[in-house]
Design an enzyme around this catalytic site. Structure first.
Site, short mmCIF file in Angstrom:
data_model
loop_
_atom_site.label_atom_id
_atom_site.label_comp_id
_atom_site.label_asym_id
_atom_site.label_seq_id
_atom_site.Cartn_x
_atom_site.Cartn_y
_atom_site.Cartn_z
N LYS A 88 49.93 20.52 1.40
CA LYS A 88 49.77 19.16 1.94
C LYS A 88 51.10 18.43 2.12
O LYS A 88 51.26 17.58 2.99
CB LYS A 88 48.84 18.33 1.06
CG LYS A 88 47.39 18.76 1.20
CD LYS A 88 46.45 17.73 0.61
CE LYS A 88 45.00 18.04 0.93
NZ LYS A 88 44.49 19.21 0.17
N GLU A 110 43.82 7.64 2.67
CA GLU A 110 42.64 7.74 1.82
C GLU A 110 42.67 9.12 1.20
O GLU A 110 43.28 10.04 1.74
CB GLU A 110 41.35 7.55 2.62
CG GLU A 110 40.94 8.76 3.44
CD GLU A 110 41.34 8.62 4.91
OE1 GLU A 110 41.67 7.50 5.33
OE2 GLU A 110 41.34 9.65 5.61
N SER A 376 46.73 28.49 -0.36
CA SER A 376 47.07 27.10 -0.02
C SER A 376 47.56 26.27 -1.20
O SER A 376 48.32 25.33 -1.02
CB SER A 376 45.87 26.42 0.63
OG SER A 376 44.73 26.50 -0.22
C1 PLP Z 1 43.29 19.85 0.43
C2 PLP Z 1 43.35 21.30 0.18
C3 PLP Z 1 42.71 22.23 1.02
C4 PLP Z 1 41.82 21.81 2.16
O1 PLP Z 1 42.43 21.10 3.18
P1 PLP Z 1 42.78 21.76 4.59
O2 PLP Z 1 43.15 20.61 5.42
O3 PLP Z 1 41.56 22.47 5.05
O4 PLP Z 1 43.89 22.71 4.36
C5 PLP Z 1 42.87 23.58 0.78
N1 PLP Z 1 43.60 24.02 -0.28
C6 PLP Z 1 44.21 23.17 -1.12
C7 PLP Z 1 44.98 23.72 -2.26
C8 PLP Z 1 44.10 21.78 -0.94
O5 PLP Z 1 44.71 20.94 -1.78
#
Ligand code: PLP
Length: 392
Positions: A88, A110, A376
């Site tokens: 993010k 938000e 992610s």
């Molecule tokens: C917020 C988040 C997501 C989901 O958000 P996307 O916009 O779909 O990437 C996925 N993995 C992690 C670790 C997150 O913090």
């Protein structure tokens, strides 16, 4: 073919369905986001912060035990090693640099689970901008550690007490704030959702993920292109970033993984492409979970970041056109895949990312297929969920 058109559409999906009062603000952004974000001066600062503050490039790691287990060449893109623990931050750095160049003094956002709020508060502290994060009252309670992080970082957390007291109510309050403060305030959206130009802008800021994968794969395997890229989809920003450079490389399979929750037909699910129909959410036409009257239905996932009733318009188009394969993974399947990664590779993944890992069980690969899973985020934030689930 998969880029946004001039009016903000990907095929049938996208656009900018905003109240009249926000038209000027969204239009200002639409007019200048490409010029600013593609300028040399912006790119220099953006790249420098991605490197020195966020910790990029993140490694591309060959997971030997996973490769053995699934009989394929499996690589993990280590977004979990980014500062603040997930992808993010790539987007918040990009948008806040843009906001500064627009002369904005105040950032609003938000957040549901609080991850986007923390990433936003982090970069606002770094660049010395005022930060207000809206959060539903229920989420403030559920996500106390992230609320504390935001406050430590100097952000003001405003609690939304209306409606179901969750993300959509926080969104309503943030939009009300933006309408009231159009000239000095920038509204920072955390995924590839919202009115045009947000989905395209966020996709471009996150595309550094696939840009790096290409270079790293070339070095490690002799080819820029893998057989497949797998990523989880909440709103879809990490998947958009991991897919971006491959959208027009037809031989690369793109696999998007949604949260099935307790099962796609259980009534407690967040599998949007399976359950959703076209509709408007958060300012864009996309696929969303809704009842027969068009009211948004409450999603469920064990993973807070995937607990969202829609997906970004790019993903709706990738689904509709068949360019990406969509599959879904249950709470149980994801938890098992998460623990597997701990035991096999020494990495505790975010439960969102564990959904992408669980897809390996459902796909067929050949031994020399190269598969990249976008990891992610890291699992520290999910420790309590893991502890409760496995009675550790
Ligand atoms: C917020 C988040 C997501 C989901 O958000 P996307 O916009 O779909 O990437 C996925 N993995 C992690 C670790 C997150 O913090």
């Amino acid at each position: 073919m998969f880029s946004v058109n001039d009016t903000g559409f990907y095929g049938k999906f996208g656009g900018a369905y905003v109240p009249e009062m926000l038209h000027a603000s969204v239009e200002e952004l639409r007019r200048c986001y490409l010029d600013i974000s593609q300028s040399d001066d912006f790119q220099t600062e953006f790249r420098q912060l991605l490197r020195d503050f966020a910790g990029r490039p993140t490694p591309l790691f060959r997971a030997n035990s996973l490769s053995e287990k699934y009989q394929a060449e499996i690589y993990l893109k280590r977004e979990d090693l980014c500062h603040t623990g997930a992808h993010k931050i790539n987007n918040t750095i990009g948008q806040i640099l843009l906001a500064k160049r627009l002369g904005k003094k105040r950032i609003i956002a938000e957040t549901g689970a609080g991850q986007h709020g923390v990433a936003t508060a982090t970069v606002c502290a770094l660049l010395q901008l005022k930060c207000v994060v809206y959060m539903g009252a229920i989420d403030v309670k559920r996500q106390a550690p992230n609320v504390a992080r935001m406050k430590m970082l100097g952000a003001e957390v405003r609690t939304a007490e209306s409606g179901s007291k969750t993300l959509k109510d926080a969104t309503n309050e943030a939009i009300r704030d933006w309408i009231a403060n159009p000239s000095d305030t920038y509204y920072l959206i955390g995924s590839v959702v919202g009115p045009h130009p947000y989905p395209d802008m966020v996709t471009r800021f996150q595309s550094v993920i696939s840009e790096e994968i290409k270079k790293q794969l070339l070095e490690k395997t002799g080819s820029e292109n893998p057989t497949a890229v797998i990523a989880c989809v909440g709103g879809g920003s990490n998947a958009a970033g991991a897919f971006y450079e491959y959208l027009n490389e037809k031989e690369v399979r793109l696999v998007a993984v949604e949260a099935a929750g307790k099962g796609v037909d259980s009534g407690e699910s967040a599998a949007t492409t399976y359950l959703g129909k076209p509709g408007i959410i958060h300012g864009s036409m996309t696929l969303l979970m809704q009842d027969e009257f068009g009211q948004i239905t409450e999603p469920h996932s064990i993973s807070a970041g995937l607990d969202y009733p829609g997906i970004g318009p790019l993903h709706a188009h990738l689904f509709d056109s068949g360019r990406a394969e969509f599959l879904s993974v249950t709470d149980d399947e994801s938890m098992k895949a998460g623990l597997d990664l701990c035991r096999l590779e020494g990495i505790i993944p975010a439960i969102e990312s564990a959904h992408a890992l669980a897809a390996l069980e459902k796909l067929k690969f050949k031994k020399d297929d190269v598969v990249v899973v976008n990891l992610s985020g890291r699992g520290d934030k999910d420790l309590q969920t893991y502890i409760d689930y496995f009675s550790i």
